[in-house]
Design a protein around this motif. Structure first.
Motif, short mmCIF file in Angstrom:
data_model
loop_
_atom_site.label_atom_id
_atom_site.label_comp_id
_atom_site.label_asym_id
_atom_site.label_seq_id
_atom_site.Cartn_x
_atom_site.Cartn_y
_atom_site.Cartn_z
N ALA A 33 -45.95 -36.70 34.99
CA ALA A 33 -45.64 -35.55 34.15
C ALA A 33 -46.69 -34.47 34.23
O ALA A 33 -46.44 -33.32 33.86
N THR A 34 -47.89 -34.82 34.73
CA THR A 34 -48.95 -33.82 34.78
C THR A 34 -48.97 -33.05 36.09
O THR A 34 -49.81 -32.19 36.29
N VAL A 35 -48.02 -33.37 37.01
CA VAL A 35 -47.97 -32.63 38.26
C VAL A 35 -47.71 -31.16 37.95
O VAL A 35 -46.78 -30.82 37.23
N GLU A 36 -48.51 -30.29 38.52
CA GLU A 36 -48.44 -28.88 38.15
C GLU A 36 -47.21 -28.20 38.73
O GLU A 36 -46.66 -28.60 39.74
N ALA A 37 -46.81 -27.11 38.07
CA ALA A 37 -45.72 -26.29 38.55
C ALA A 37 -46.27 -25.11 39.32
O ALA A 37 -47.39 -24.66 39.09
N ALA A 38 -45.47 -24.60 40.26
CA ALA A 38 -45.90 -23.45 41.05
C ALA A 38 -45.00 -22.27 40.75
O ALA A 38 -43.94 -22.41 40.18
N THR A 39 -45.43 -21.09 41.14
CA THR A 39 -44.62 -19.89 40.98
C THR A 39 -43.94 -19.62 42.31
O THR A 39 -44.57 -19.21 43.27
N ILE A 40 -42.63 -19.85 42.37
CA ILE A 40 -41.87 -19.73 43.60
C ILE A 40 -40.64 -18.89 43.34
O ILE A 40 -40.10 -18.87 42.24
N ASP A 41 -40.18 -18.20 44.35
CA ASP A 41 -39.02 -17.34 44.24
C ASP A 41 -37.83 -18.08 43.66
O ASP A 41 -37.34 -19.05 44.25
N PRO A 42 -37.30 -17.67 42.50
CA PRO A 42 -36.19 -18.37 41.88
C PRO A 42 -34.90 -18.26 42.67
O PRO A 42 -33.96 -19.01 42.45
N PRO A 132 -36.66 -35.19 49.24
CA PRO A 132 -37.71 -35.96 49.92
C PRO A 132 -38.68 -35.07 50.69
O PRO A 132 -39.85 -35.44 50.86
N ASP A 133 -38.22 -33.89 51.12
CA ASP A 133 -39.14 -32.96 51.78
C ASP A 133 -40.20 -32.46 50.79
O ASP A 133 -41.38 -32.33 51.14
N GLN A 134 -39.78 -32.17 49.57
CA GLN A 134 -40.74 -31.78 48.54
C GLN A 134 -41.71 -32.91 48.25
O GLN A 134 -42.91 -32.70 48.09
N LEU A 135 -41.16 -34.12 48.16
CA LEU A 135 -42.01 -35.29 47.90
C LEU A 135 -43.02 -35.48 49.03
O LEU A 135 -44.20 -35.73 48.77
N TYR A 136 -42.57 -35.35 50.26
CA TYR A 136 -43.45 -35.53 51.41
C TYR A 136 -44.57 -34.49 51.40
O TYR A 136 -45.74 -34.82 51.64
N ALA A 137 -44.22 -33.23 51.13
CA ALA A 137 -45.24 -32.18 51.09
C ALA A 137 -46.25 -32.44 49.98
O ALA A 137 -47.46 -32.23 50.16
N TYR A 138 -45.77 -32.92 48.84
CA TYR A 138 -46.66 -33.24 47.73
C TYR A 138 -47.58 -34.40 48.09
O TYR A 138 -48.80 -34.35 47.87
N MET A 139 -47.02 -35.47 48.66
CA MET A 139 -47.82 -36.65 48.96
C MET A 139 -48.86 -36.38 50.04
O MET A 139 -49.98 -36.89 49.98
N THR A 140 -48.49 -35.58 51.03
CA THR A 140 -49.40 -35.37 52.16
C THR A 140 -50.39 -34.23 51.96
O THR A 140 -51.51 -34.29 52.48
N THR A 141 -49.98 -33.20 51.22
CA THR A 141 -50.85 -32.02 51.09
C THR A 141 -51.18 -31.66 49.65
O THR A 141 -51.97 -30.74 49.42
N GLY A 142 -50.55 -32.33 48.69
CA GLY A 142 -50.76 -31.95 47.30
C GLY A 142 -49.97 -30.73 46.89
O GLY A 142 -50.27 -30.09 45.88
N ALA A 143 -48.94 -30.37 47.66
CA ALA A 143 -48.11 -29.20 47.33
C ALA A 143 -47.57 -29.33 45.91
O ALA A 143 -47.28 -30.42 45.42
#
Length: 307
Positions: A33-42, A132-143
């Motif tokens: 729940a503490t994973v941060e949110a980003a500002t991305i084009d809606p 899963p692409d979002q998950l992969y980016a988060y796990m590998t780079t902290g996106a």
């Protein structure tokens, strides 16, 4: 390798009891729940539930293709294991129980009203489905991920995943990952190739789940071609997209499978609730089975306790 009528029957029966373990904590629970949110084009958002704020909706954006992330930017195993886990749910059949269903099978058969209650709870609680692409980016780079991220996965190609689960997810703007067992395509009570393509075209992700659900730990010789190469090629022909993700039948894996999967172009693989491999967590990503016995409250508590 030849398969007998008995092996095909086993594949069909695997639907009722696909995975071998029910949900357990597996690792020390870590809240996502503490994973941060980003500002991305809606404008490119569209995977969050109805109770999401506009900012959260904007954060629910597709990630870059995993193959576009340079190896030099991907964290090592220690960095991946240190990040909070994202909750991932695993569903199988979505249908009402019958008198023929065993007590154990009911863990893998979610009654329709129960499933609808699960999905409504996730939306009302502010969860955002991620790819899963979002998950992969988060796990590998902290996106960055949207607030309260969650992944929904479906195993085994059951027809009710298309006819019942899909419209229910659509009500809340949710997307999912479908792990397809190709031996079943077009058979009674299973999805057709056209349905799998439609799911993919609608923004869901298709993953490989072998040809007929054989245990990866027992593969020898031509098994890799029969169970992995040919089914993956079939799915890529159906979807017109690269298949990057794999789910182990019964959630069972061994270290010998990792190089074989990597050699075939997979970037990650999904197991069940047991601990991740400490050297290769990307190929033992944890999920929990969303039991057919669970009320929405029980599911919520299991998510919190398991991840």
């Amino acid at each position: 390798m030849k398969f007998t009528t008995a092996s095909l029957l086993l594949a069909a029966l695997a639907v009722a009891a696909c995975e071998s373990k029910t949900a357990t904590t597996g690792e020390s629970a870590t809240s996502s729940a503490t994973v941060e949110a980003a500002t991305i084009d809606p404008a490119v958002a569209g995977t969050s539930g109805t109770r999401a704020t506009s900012t959260d909706e904007a954060n629910a954006t597709p990630a870059p293709a995993p193959t576009s992330i340079p190896a030099s930017k991907a964290g090592d195993a220690a960095a991946i294991l240190a990040r909070p886990q994202v909750p991932i749910l695993c569903y199988h059949q979505i249908r009402d129980w019958t008198a023929r269903d065993s007590k154990n099978a009911k863990d893998y058969i979610t009654p329709i009203a129960t499933f609808k209650g699960h999905i409504k709870m996730l939306a009302d609680s502010g969860y955002h489905t991620i790819s899963p692409d979002q998950l992969y980016a988060y796990m590998t780079t902290g996106a960055k991920l949207p607030s309260k991220p969650i992944m929904l996965t479906f195993d085994d190609t059951d027809l009710d995943q298309f006819t019942i689960a899909r419209p229910e997810l659509d009500k809340y703007g949710f997307k999912a990952m479908y792990f397809v067992m190709t031996v079943s395509l077009g058979r009674p009570h299973y999805m057709t190739k056209a349905m799998v393509k439609q799911l993919s075209d609608e923004g869901n992700i298709i993953g490989s789940h072998t040809w007929d659900h054989h245990n990866v730990k027992k593969y020898q010789g031509k098994d890799w071609e029969t169970q992995i190469d040919k089914p993956t090629k079939t799915l890529e022909e159906i979807t017109g997209k690269k298949i990057n993700y794999f789910a182990y039948p019964f959630g069972l894996w061994n270290e010998q499978a990792f190089p074989e999967l990597k050699k075939r172009g997979f970037v990650a693989a999904f197991s069940l609730a047991e601990k991740r491999d400490q050297n290769d967590p990307l190929f033992t990503i944890r999920r929990i089975i969303a039991s057919g016995y669970w009320t929405p409250r029980t599911l919520h508590n299991s998510i919190v306790q398991s991840f």
